[in-house]
Design a protein around this motif. Structure first.
Motif, PDB file in Angstrom:
ATOM      1  N   VAL A  49       0.990  -1.113   0.498  1.00  0.00           N
ATOM      2  CA  VAL A  49      -0.122  -0.179  -0.339  1.00  0.00           C
ATOM      3  C   VAL A  49       0.830   1.189   0.092  1.00  0.00           C
ATOM      4  N   ARG A 234      -3.200  -6.188   2.944  1.00  0.00           N
ATOM      5  CA  ARG A 234      -2.727  -4.567   2.630  1.00  0.00           C
ATOM      6  C   ARG A 234      -2.270  -4.195   3.123  1.00  0.00           C
ATOM      7  N   GLY A 236       1.175  -1.056   4.661  1.00  0.00           N
ATOM      8  CA  GLY A 236       1.998   0.061   4.165  1.00  0.00           C
ATOM      9  C   GLY A 236       3.117   0.309   5.164  1.00  0.00           C
TER      10      GLY A 236
END
Length: 244
Positions: A49, A234, A236
């Motif tokens: 992400v 996901r 990040g």
């Protein structure tokens, strides 16, 4: 549950040098979580992400093998799409406004955040116009939070059925953003609920719906999400460090 290895986010002599190490740690954690759950690591795809991060940081992740990138904002996604290699699979994971659908159709591999029939209809119109197929996930507000987008779990099957009838759309599964919690174990119940919801819908054998994708789990809780059946996680901050 085994504790996640913590990513390194401090600066090194070489800019972005920590990204490769963080990716290695995340992949090790994915392997461990799959081992705990008795799953194959090939069943889980890591999405880096990259929101708010510059192309230089994304290219560092690319150098270490990342080909799946997720963005929250349409403008960022399209800008990075134009600047980066074309073998990347882009994922639209943030809230998508109908007036911006035209900018991502044809560029994204998967839209994770379809939360209404009106949005699905707009994606369909644009897909037909561009003579392409768009893969989507139905976003479910699994914890019933006022601050989150997504359909209520009780309405998820209805939206799946409606979206599946639209031309140019393929419904691949479900997505959810779990609550922000200090202890990832608190979100296990929500991941289990989303998994069960996907199983229930899959058993209905709806045309143009396969329910093979379950997008859930982020930096703080992706290990638990994998144990409960996530196929996309996901991550990040765990790769790129804190947001700018």
């Amino acid at each position: 549950m085994e504790e996640l290895k913590k990513p390194e986010t401090f600066e090194r002599e070489k800019e972005n040098d920590y990204i490769g190490e963080n990716l290695n740690l995340v992949n090790q954690n994915i392997q461990k979580a799959c081992g705990i759950a008795g799953r194959n690591t090939s069943d889980v795809t890591l999405i880096a992400v990259s929101k708010t991060k510059p192309v230089s940081m994304l290219m560092e992740a690319y150098k270490y093998g990342c080909r799946e990138f997720g963005e929250n904002k349409v403008q960022e996604l399209t800008q990075k799409y134009d600047e980066m290699p074309k073998d990347i699979h882009w994922h639209m994971i943030g809230h998508l406004q109908r007036n911006k659908v035209k900018y991502v159709v044809g560029k994204v591999a998967l839209i994770h955040s379809v939360d209404s029939l009106k949005l699905a209809e707009e994606i369909s119109r644009e897909a037909v116009k561009k003579q392409t197929k768009v893969s989507i996930l139905i976003e479910v507000n699994i914890a019933g939070e006022d601050s989150k987008y997504g359909v209520e779990p009780v309405n998820a099957e209805k939206l799946v059925r409606e979206a599946a009838l639209l031309p140019g759309i393929c419904v691949k599964g479900l997505m959810a953003i779990a609550p922000f919690v200090e202890d990832p174990e608190e979100n296990r119940q929500y991941f289990a609920l989303l998994k069960q919801l996907s199983v229930d819908i899959k058993q209905k054998n709806i045309d143009n719906v396969n329910m093979n994708v379950l997008s859930m789990g982020m930096t703080g809780d992706y290990l638990v999400a994998i144990e409960e059946g996530a196929t996309y996680v996901r991550v990040g901050t765990g790769i790129f460090g804190n947001r700018q």
